[in-house]
Write an enzyme that holds these catalytic residues in place. Structure first.
Site, mmCIF file in Angstrom:
data_model
loop_
_atom_site.group_PDB
_atom_site.id
_atom_site.type_symbol
_atom_site.label_atom_id
_atom_site.label_comp_id
_atom_site.label_asym_id
_atom_site.label_seq_id
_atom_site.Cartn_x
_atom_site.Cartn_y
_atom_site.Cartn_z
ATOM 1 C CG HIS A 83 -1.913 1.055 1.179
ATOM 2 N ND1 HIS A 83 -1.494 2.269 1.572
ATOM 3 C CD2 HIS A 83 -3.205 1.151 0.833
ATOM 4 C CE1 HIS A 83 -2.851 2.974 1.334
ATOM 5 N NE2 HIS A 83 -3.995 2.215 0.892
ATOM 6 C CD GLU A 86 -5.552 1.685 -2.673
ATOM 7 O OE1 GLU A 86 -6.735 1.643 -2.663
ATOM 8 O OE2 GLU A 86 -4.636 2.119 -2.049
#
Ligand code: 13P
Length: 256
Positions: A93, A165
């Site tokens: 992430h 993302e």
């Protein structure tokens, strides 16, 4: 292919709050064909929630894991310890990459650790605002894919999920702005083209690619209908049970 709705709770909720949230969600959520819902709480909540969850309705994921399976790594939790509790683990992430300085090597070793332990890694990739401004999006996405999947055999690739993302669209990032469906479609094409060129058409079409960044009940439908997007990775909106449930309902209609 299934549609995935994954709520990344990040470092929010005490164990008690997490349990109350799950209780609410289990009451409203109904299993649907072709839809997979997962919540990704803090590590400390995984054990209690794993006893409370109804796995026919939703699954659990971890937000991170150590790349090693066991040993003298104070403060770490390995995927060997987490398997059995979780079906998924988010790896790489942007908050891990840029706040905790995780290296490409750590990220690819974590992906490999997940595969070795039978847990599906959700490998996050995405360019920063300045990388986008300088026209580097394509190179960044390809580099992060090449590096993150380097230790994975072609046979194991279909046990992976990719999440796109863009860092500039994550709601907690200063100055964040939602990506347009066109922005997302262009990056999804880069990802699928790369997977196709590297691993072949069949596998490239089989790997789920999720989108994450400022997803909410109002834009979820538009994002889910972008060709090549197989689901959503949701931060802020997943913390509000009613909003998360609205997104699930939208996804059900799209997946039907
Ligand atoms: P937001 O949905 O809050 O933008 O967070 C996205 C994210 O980082 C999910 O992993």
């Amino acid at each position: 292919m299934k549609t995935y709705i994954v709520g990344n709770w990040k470092m929010n909720f005490t164990v008690g709050e997490a349990s109350i949230y799950l209780h609410k969600l289990l009451k409203t959520i109904k299993p649907a064909k072709n839809l997979q819902v997962a919540i990704v709480p803090s590590t400390v909540a995984l054990q209690p929630l794993s006893l409370q969850i109804d796995r026919k309705k939703l699954k659990l994921g971890a937000q991170n894991c150590c790349e090693k399976d066991y040993g003298a790594y104070t403060g770490e939790t390995s995927i060997t310890q987490l398997r059995g509790l979780v079906d998924y683990c988010i790896i790489g992430h942007s908050e891990r990459r840029y706040v905790f300085n995780e290296t490409d090597k750590m990220i690819r070793e974590k992906v490999a650790a997940c595969i070795r332990n039978g847990v599906t890694p959700i490998l996050c990739i995405g360019e920063t605002e300045s990388e986008r401004t300088f026209g580097e999006t394509k190179d960044v996405l390809k580099d992060q894919l090449v590096s993150g999947l380097k230790d994975i055999s072609k046979e194991d690739l279909d046990k992976c999920i990719i999440a796109y993302e863009p860092v500039w669209a994550i709601s907690s990032v200063k100055g964040a702005r939602p990506a347009t469906p066109d922005d997302i479609a262009s990056s999804i094409n880069i990802i699928r083209d790369h997977l196709k060129a590297t691993y072949g058409k069949e596998i490239a079409e089989k790997i789920p690619v999720l989108y994450g960044g400022s997803v909410n009940p109002n834009n979820a439908g538009a994002y889910l209908t972008i060709p090549g997007v197989n689901g959503l990775l949701i931060g802020g909106a997943s913390l509000i049970a009613s909003q998360f449930n609205d997104i699930i309902e939208t996804a059900k209609k799209v997946a039907a």
